[in-house]
Design a protein around this motif. Sequence first.
Motif, mmCIF file in Angstrom:
data_model
loop_
_atom_site.group_PDB
_atom_site.id
_atom_site.type_symbol
_atom_site.label_atom_id
_atom_site.label_comp_id
_atom_site.label_asym_id
_atom_site.label_seq_id
_atom_site.Cartn_x
_atom_site.Cartn_y
_atom_site.Cartn_z
ATOM 1 N N GLY A 9 47.006 38.481 -37.766
ATOM 2 C CA GLY A 9 48.157 38.908 -36.981
ATOM 3 C C GLY A 9 48.190 40.411 -36.844
ATOM 4 O O GLY A 9 47.254 41.111 -37.246
ATOM 5 N N PRO A 10 49.269 40.934 -36.294
ATOM 6 C CA PRO A 10 49.365 42.371 -36.045
ATOM 7 C C PRO A 10 49.205 43.237 -37.295
ATOM 8 O O PRO A 10 48.729 44.353 -37.206
ATOM 9 C CB PRO A 10 50.759 42.555 -35.451
ATOM 10 C CG PRO A 10 51.170 41.226 -34.966
ATOM 11 C CD PRO A 10 50.436 40.218 -35.796
ATOM 12 N N ILE A 38 52.082 35.593 -34.604
ATOM 13 C CA ILE A 38 52.598 36.192 -33.375
ATOM 14 C C ILE A 38 53.868 35.475 -32.921
ATOM 15 O O ILE A 38 54.391 35.736 -31.858
ATOM 16 C CB ILE A 38 51.546 36.211 -32.245
ATOM 17 C CG1 ILE A 38 51.033 34.815 -31.927
ATOM 18 C CG2 ILE A 38 50.420 37.181 -32.587
ATOM 19 C CD1 ILE A 38 50.151 34.751 -30.687
ATOM 20 N N ILE A 55 56.732 32.707 -29.139
ATOM 21 C CA ILE A 55 55.682 33.722 -29.198
ATOM 22 C C ILE A 55 56.285 35.028 -28.723
ATOM 23 O O ILE A 55 56.955 35.082 -27.697
ATOM 24 C CB ILE A 55 54.474 33.317 -28.332
ATOM 25 C CG1 ILE A 55 53.785 32.108 -28.960
ATOM 26 C CG2 ILE A 55 53.500 34.480 -28.167
ATOM 27 C CD1 ILE A 55 52.626 31.566 -28.167
ATOM 28 N N ARG A 59 54.189 41.332 -30.240
ATOM 29 C CA ARG A 59 53.204 41.095 -31.290
ATOM 30 C C ARG A 59 51.815 40.880 -30.693
ATOM 31 O O ARG A 59 50.817 41.339 -31.240
ATOM 32 C CB ARG A 59 53.609 39.900 -32.145
ATOM 33 C CG ARG A 59 54.837 40.195 -32.984
ATOM 34 C CD ARG A 59 55.210 39.027 -33.840
ATOM 35 N NE ARG A 59 56.434 39.310 -34.585
ATOM 36 C CZ ARG A 59 57.015 38.475 -35.404
ATOM 37 N NH1 ARG A 59 56.480 37.288 -35.616
ATOM 38 N NH2 ARG A 59 58.123 38.810 -36.024
ATOM 39 N N CYS A 60 51.755 40.181 -29.564
ATOM 40 C CA CYS A 60 50.471 40.012 -28.867
ATOM 41 C C CYS A 60 49.932 41.363 -28.406
ATOM 42 O O CYS A 60 48.738 41.640 -28.551
ATOM 43 C CB CYS A 60 50.644 39.083 -27.668
ATOM 44 S SG CYS A 60 51.109 37.402 -28.083
ATOM 45 N N VAL A 63 48.422 43.220 -31.320
ATOM 46 C CA VAL A 63 47.095 42.693 -31.659
ATOM 47 C C VAL A 63 46.064 43.213 -30.669
ATOM 48 O O VAL A 63 44.982 43.678 -31.061
ATOM 49 C CB VAL A 63 47.101 41.149 -31.677
ATOM 50 C CG1 VAL A 63 45.687 40.593 -31.729
ATOM 51 C CG2 VAL A 63 47.923 40.643 -32.843
#
Length: 74
Positions: A9-10, A38, A55, A59-60, A63
């Motif tokens: 994840g991030p 995420i 989602i 966060r996406c 990443v």
Amino acid sequence: MVGYAGGLGPGNVAAFMSRLYSPHASEESYWIDMESNIREHVGTEDANRGRPTHIRIARCDAVMADVARYMRQD
């Protein structure tokens, strides 16, 4: 092609990618998979399904920023 999943994840994907693409690593391409890190819990818990999740695009984005230098440019 080899893939990796589980716990990414991030908060940790940059360190993971730096190990994959270390100077001693092969020139192979890899895919990574993530879902739970995420997502964010929202709303109230349902007895049959638990708490719903969404989602989070932020966060996406985090990443993608962390892995951008490792992405293949075809």
